[in-house]
Design an enzyme around this catalytic site. Structure first.
Site: not given
Ligand code: GLA
Length: 398
Positions: A159, A214
């Site tokens: 990430d 997301d």
């Molecule tokens: C980010 C990623 C998500 C998930 C969250 C976890 O937002 O894009 O897919 O992995 O972190 O905290």
């Protein structure tokens, strides 16, 4: 020579040495692919349903359900723990799992997943901390990669939270190199939300890269929620040329079965992700899914399109308001086609062969990938009624 002349000479030599080492060395061979993910990865990830509410029981039961539901037979492979598995680093700097949530440890969990004939994935972050503020891998890249390999990790999602002024390309390249040096095949999932256009530099760095923020489990964005399903879809337009075997655009994990969309809308979500050659990472509670959800996630004819060995990502070949046609060439010379109706009423949608790079007089077999039936052969074009928010997905071939 006077001391200040010597000092100046030293400075010039030192600087030029730095410049040479900072430039890419033209005698080095170009980066090679790691040979993994020749078709888009398929699996399950804990985040969309469970977020931080995870423990080893949740992960084991997802692995069990992946087998008992028929998902493994349909091609799903990876069981991936997302954020929040972490405890702290020990005195040697080795990352430890949260002992209350994962009392048996990560190695035992990976062994369990492997014992089911599945592969095991984990999550970390290129910055100081993960998005949920667990320890990140910044400064520990090689140590973490070695640890993951020792645990039996087959997939790493990496990430981009808490990265401050870090450079994305060099941060992900560092971890990519660390994974390769670990001696284990680890599929590398880049998750920097498309901010630094990874499709331009990550072909041989990662096996997949997120293209957006997301996904939200809803048909479209609302004033409070960004990245509804169709909004993510729109953001894929123009990226198709960057994907191919070993390196895929990732429009984020599936929401199928999480409750925010209708059956029809989830069928559209799954069909469109497959035409996009997207990674198919289920994000629902596999142990408690409905028959409807299972029928979507295990539709082998649609999955076959996603996994087509030619590896050419589909694209939108027609749009007129709420009506769209998405298409993808297949290895056998055929085409997968999605007729997509974003509107509120049933609409008739047609696709002429010219939009599919086929000669107009060609007669083709038509297979409906949701009714699982052969339709009458079509010459020159194909038309069908398509219900509101729904798709008709067909495979055309000789
Ligand atoms: C980010 C990623 C998500 C998930 C969250 C976890 O937002 O894009 O897919 O992995 O972190 O905290």
């Amino acid at each position: 020579m006077k001391w200040y002349l010597l000092a100046a000479l030293g400075l010039v030599l030192g600087l030029s040495a730095q410049i040479v080492s900072a430039e890419s060395n033209p005698t080095l061979p170009p980066r090679q692919p790691n040979g993994l993910a020749l078709t888009p990865p398929m699996g399950w990830n804990s985040w969309n349903k469970f977020a931080c509410d995870i423990n080893e029981k949740v992960i084991r039961s997802a692995a069990d359900a992946m087998v008992s539901s028929g998902m493994k037979d349909a091609g799903y492979q990876y069981v991936v723990i997302d954020d929040c598995w972490h405890g702290q680093r020990d005195a040697q700097g080795d990352i430890q799992p949260d002992a209350a949530r994962f009392p048996s440890g990560i190695k035992a969990l990976a062994d369990y997943v492997h014992s089911k004939g599945l592969k095991f994935g984990i999550y970390s972050d290129a910055g100081r901390k993960t998005c949920a503020e667990r320890p990140g891998s910044r400064g520990f890249e090689y140590q973490d990669a070695r640890q993951y390999a020792a645990w039996g990790v087959d997939y790493l999602k990496f990430d981009w939270c808490f990265t401050s002024t870090q450079d994305a390309e060099s941060s992900y390249t560092l971890m990519s190199d660390a994974l390769r040096a670990s001696g284990r095949d680890i599929t590398f999932s880049i998750c920097e939300w498309g901010k630094n256009h990874p499709w331009l530099w990550a072909t041989n760095v990662g096996n997949l890269w997120r293209t957006t923020g997301d996904i939200y489990d809803g048909w479209e964005s609302t004033p409070d929620k960004q990245n509804g399903m169709v909004n993510i879809l729109d953001m894929q337009v123009g990226l198709d040329g960057y994907a191919g075997p070993g390196h895929w655009n990732d429009p984020d994990m599936l929401e199928v079965g999480n409750g925010g969309m209708s059956f029809e809308e989830y069928k559209s979500h799954f069909s469109l992700w497959s035409i996009l050659a997207a990674p198919l990472m289920a994000g629902n509670d596999l142990a408690a899914m409905s028959a409807e959800t299972k029928s979507i996630l295990t539709n082998k004819e649609v999955i076959e399109i996603d996994q087509d060995a030619l590896g050419i990502e589909g694209r939108r070949v027609f749009k007129d308001g709420d009506i769209e046609v998405w298409a993808r060439p297949l290895k056998d010379g055929g085409r997968a086609v999605v007729l997509f109706n974003r509107g509120k009423e049933t609409r008739r949608i047609s696709v002429p062969w010219s939009a599919l790079d086929y000669p107009a007089d060609l007669s083709l077999k038509v297979r409906d990938l949701w009714s699982h039936k052969a339709l009458p052969a079509a010459k020159g074009s194909f038309s069908s009624d398509v219900s509101s928010h729904g798709v008709v997905m067909i495979r055309l071939g000789a």
